[in-house]
Write a protein that holds these residues in place. Structure first.
Motif, PDB file in Angstrom:
ATOM      1  N   GLU A 107       6.035  16.286   6.833  1.00  0.00           N
ATOM      2  CA  GLU A 107       4.752  15.580   6.895  1.00  0.00           C
ATOM      3  C   GLU A 107       3.736  16.330   6.024  1.00  0.00           C
ATOM      4  O   GLU A 107       3.814  17.555   5.903  1.00  0.00           O
ATOM      5  CB  GLU A 107       4.244  15.523   8.338  1.00  0.00           C
ATOM      6  CG  GLU A 107       5.143  14.749   9.302  1.00  0.00           C
ATOM      7  CD  GLU A 107       5.229  13.254   9.012  1.00  0.00           C
ATOM      8  OE1 GLU A 107       4.415  12.744   8.202  1.00  0.00           O
ATOM      9  OE2 GLU A 107       6.117  12.599   9.571  1.00  0.00           O
ATOM     10  N   THR A 118       4.598  16.934  -0.715  1.00  0.00           N
ATOM     11  CA  THR A 118       4.436  15.565  -0.209  1.00  0.00           C
ATOM     12  C   THR A 118       3.488  14.737  -1.081  1.00  0.00           C
ATOM     13  O   THR A 118       3.078  13.652  -0.691  1.00  0.00           O
ATOM     14  CB  THR A 118       3.889  15.604   1.227  1.00  0.00           C
ATOM     15  OG1 THR A 118       2.782  16.521   1.254  1.00  0.00           O
ATOM     16  CG2 THR A 118       4.944  16.069   2.225  1.00  0.00           C
ATOM     17  N   ALA A 120       2.382  12.261  -3.952  1.00  0.00           N
ATOM     18  CA  ALA A 120       2.960  11.181  -4.755  1.00  0.00           C
ATOM     19  C   ALA A 120       2.145  10.991  -6.036  1.00  0.00           C
ATOM     20  O   ALA A 120       0.923  11.207  -6.059  1.00  0.00           O
ATOM     21  CB  ALA A 120       2.979   9.881  -3.951  1.00  0.00           C
ATOM     22  N   GLN A 129      -0.779  11.391  -0.387  1.00  0.00           N
ATOM     23  CA  GLN A 129       0.304  12.084   0.311  1.00  0.00           C
ATOM     24  C   GLN A 129       1.257  11.085   0.981  1.00  0.00           C
ATOM     25  O   GLN A 129       0.840  10.020   1.417  1.00  0.00           O
ATOM     26  CB  GLN A 129      -0.288  13.012   1.379  1.00  0.00           C
ATOM     27  CG  GLN A 129      -1.222  14.073   0.815  1.00  0.00           C
ATOM     28  CD  GLN A 129      -0.464  15.138   0.018  1.00  0.00           C
ATOM     29  OE1 GLN A 129       0.596  15.588   0.440  1.00  0.00           O
ATOM     30  NE2 GLN A 129      -0.995  15.518  -1.132  1.00  0.00           N
ATOM     31  N   VAL A 130       2.539  11.454   1.031  1.00  0.00           N
ATOM     32  CA  VAL A 130       3.527  10.615   1.702  1.00  0.00           C
ATOM     33  C   VAL A 130       4.319  11.449   2.707  1.00  0.00           C
ATOM     34  O   VAL A 130       4.440  12.659   2.561  1.00  0.00           O
ATOM     35  CB  VAL A 130       4.514   9.970   0.695  1.00  0.00           C
ATOM     36  CG1 VAL A 130       3.853   8.865  -0.091  1.00  0.00           C
ATOM     37  CG2 VAL A 130       5.116  11.016  -0.238  1.00  0.00           C
ATOM     38  N   SER A 131       4.843  10.763   3.705  1.00  0.00           N
ATOM     39  CA  SER A 131       5.717  11.395   4.690  1.00  0.00           C
ATOM     40  C   SER A 131       7.152  11.260   4.189  1.00  0.00           C
ATOM     41  O   SER A 131       7.546  10.205   3.692  1.00  0.00           O
ATOM     42  CB  SER A 131       5.506  10.661   6.022  1.00  0.00           C
ATOM     43  OG  SER A 131       6.572  10.891   6.871  1.00  0.00           O
ATOM     44  N   THR A 146      10.994   8.682   1.037  1.00  0.00           N
ATOM     45  CA  THR A 146       9.766   8.482   1.804  1.00  0.00           C
ATOM     46  C   THR A 146      10.148   7.838   3.139  1.00  0.00           C
ATOM     47  O   THR A 146      11.119   7.078   3.221  1.00  0.00           O
ATOM     48  CB  THR A 146       8.775   7.551   1.074  1.00  0.00           C
ATOM     49  OG1 THR A 146       9.401   6.292   0.862  1.00  0.00           O
ATOM     50  CG2 THR A 146       8.335   8.148  -0.250  1.00  0.00           C
ATOM     51  N   GLU A 148       8.715   5.575   4.563  1.00  0.00           N
ATOM     52  CA  GLU A 148       8.547   4.136   4.391  1.00  0.00           C
ATOM     53  C   GLU A 148       9.837   3.491   3.882  1.00  0.00           C
ATOM     54  O   GLU A 148      10.185   2.381   4.270  1.00  0.00           O
ATOM     55  CB  GLU A 148       7.414   3.904   3.395  1.00  0.00           C
ATOM     56  CG  GLU A 148       6.840   2.527   3.421  1.00  0.00           C
ATOM     57  CD  GLU A 148       5.753   2.373   2.357  1.00  0.00           C
ATOM     58  OE1 GLU A 148       5.086   3.380   2.018  1.00  0.00           O
ATOM     59  OE2 GLU A 148       5.583   1.242   1.885  1.00  0.00           O
ATOM     60  N   ASN A 206       6.761   8.269  -6.980  1.00  0.00           N
ATOM     61  CA  ASN A 206       5.858   7.390  -6.218  1.00  0.00           C
ATOM     62  C   ASN A 206       6.526   6.839  -4.964  1.00  0.00           C
ATOM     63  O   ASN A 206       5.935   6.067  -4.226  1.00  0.00           O
ATOM     64  CB  ASN A 206       5.290   6.264  -7.100  1.00  0.00           C
ATOM     65  CG  ASN A 206       6.327   5.222  -7.474  1.00  0.00           C
ATOM     66  OD1 ASN A 206       7.446   5.226  -6.943  1.00  0.00           O
ATOM     67  ND2 ASN A 206       5.982   4.331  -8.373  1.00  0.00           N
ATOM     68  N   GLY A 207       7.774   7.260  -4.719  1.00  0.00           N
ATOM     69  CA  GLY A 207       8.428   6.879  -3.468  1.00  0.00           C
ATOM     70  C   GLY A 207       9.259   5.613  -3.556  1.00  0.00           C
ATOM     71  O   GLY A 207       9.842   5.191  -2.565  1.00  0.00           O
TER      72      GLY A 207
END
Ligand SMILES: [Zn+2]
Length: 266
Positions: A107, A118, A120, A129-131, A146, A148, A206-207
Motif C-alpha cells: 500500500e 507505488t 504510477a 499512488q496505486v495499491s 495493481t 484494481e 500506469n497499472g
C-alpha cells in the motif's frame, strides 16, 4: 479466498524427487546448491531431509531469499491434511504450480512521492499512488499487479484454466526505477534487454499492462485463447509488434469485443 495471499487457499503437488528441506537459519544452503550441483565439501545429499514426491502440501508461509541478481521463493510446507509438518522447501519443487500465487500487498506509504514503489506514471507524468499485489511470475520470481487489475486478471486466469490454458505473466506493474533500469540497459545494448519505453512512459507504470508469454503468437493455444476471450475480461492488445503485451482497458476491450476483434487497431 483472499486475492492478496491466494497460496493459503491452495495445495501444491511435490513433483521433484529431490525436494530438500532447508534450515531457515542457513541461508547459504538455499542459494548455493540446487539439484544437480556439486555439493560443497563435507556436505552430502543424505544430509537433507526430503518432502516425499507425490505429496500434496499446504503452504503457511513464504520466504523470499535473494540469490544473485534474482530472488528465490521458499515455502513452509505441511501435508494438505495438516498432520505432517515438513518445513522450508523451494517452490520450484511444485511443478510450476506456484505461478500466479499472490504474496501480499504493497500500500502507498503516507507522503509517498513520484519515485515511490507505488507511484504510477503515464506519458511522462506522475499520476498518483496505486495499491499493488505481489504475484509470482512464469520464472517463479516476483512481479506486481495493481489491486484494481488483480480481480479481472484472476477471473481471466480461472476462465482460461477451465479451457485447459495456463495464463501467467512475465511482467506486470513496474516502478520508475525498474523501468529506468530496463530502458538504460536496452539503450546500452546489454544482452537480454529488449526494447523498453523511457521511464515514466511505459504502460507498465500506469497499472494497465501485462506481458503474458504466448509462444510465437497466433496459432498457439495461449495466444488463440486470449484472442478469443481476453476482451470479455477487459484486456486488449495495444502494441502491434508485441503479441505478449496486453492492457486492461475495459471500455476499449468492450467495443473491440462487439466488433469481434481483440486489438486496438483493428
Ligand atoms: Zn509489455
Amino acid at each position: 479466498m483472499t486475492i492478496y495471499e491466494n497460496y493459503k487457499d491452495q495445495t501444491f503437488l511435490v513433483t521433484d524427487p529431490d525436494a530438500r528441506l532447508r534450515d531457515p537459519g542457513d541461508i547459504w544452503k538455499y542459494i548455493t546448491y540446487q539439484a544437480g550441483d556439486d555439493m560443497p565439501a563435507g556436505v552430502s545429499v543424505g544430509d537433507f531431509k526430503l518432502v516425499p514426491v507425490g505429496v500434496q502440501v499446504a503452504v503457511s508461509d513464504v520466504m523470499v531469499v535473494p540469490a544473485g541478481s534474482t530472488k528465490r521463493l521458499f515455502a513452509y510446507a505441511k501435508s494438505a491434511d495438516g498432520a505432517t509438518t515438513y518445513g522450508w522447501t523451494s517452490t520450484t519443487n511444485f511443478q510450476g504450480s506456484f505461478r500466479n500465487v499472490t504474496l501480499g500487498r504493497i500500500e502507498p506509504k503516507s507522503g509517498a512521492g513520484r519515485y515511490a514503489e507505488t507511484a504510477a506514471w503515464s506519458r511522462g507524468a506522475y499520476t498518483g499512488q496505486v495499491s499493488l499485489v505481489l504475484i509470482v511470475d512464469r520464472r517463479l520470481e516476483l512481479e506486481k499487479l495493481t489491486s484494481e487489475m488483480a480481480g479481472p486478471y484472476f477471473e481471466m486466469v480461472q476462465d482460461a484454466l477451465a479451457d485447459g490454458v495456463e495464463i501467467v505473466i512475465n511482467s506486470g506493474f513496474r516502478t520508475f526505477a525498474e523501468q529506468k533500469y530496463l530502458y538504460e540497459n536496452f539503450k546500452k545494448g546489454v544482452a537480454g534487454f529488449f526494447k523498453a519505453a523511457p521511464p515514466g512512459r511505459s504502460k507498465h507504470q500506469n497499472g494497465t499492462a501485462l506481458d503474458i508469454p504466448v509462444g510465437g503468437g497466433p496459432g498457439l493455444p495461449t495466444y488463440d485463447w486470449l484472442a478469443a476471450n481476453a476482451t470479455s475480461h477487459g484486456f486488449i492488445r495495444t502494441v502491434k509488434s508485441e503479441y505478449w503485451h496486453w492492457e486492461h482497458r475495459p471500455a476499449e476491450a468492450k467495443k473491440a469485443n462487439m466488433r469481434g476483434v481483440h486489438t486496438t487497431w483493428d
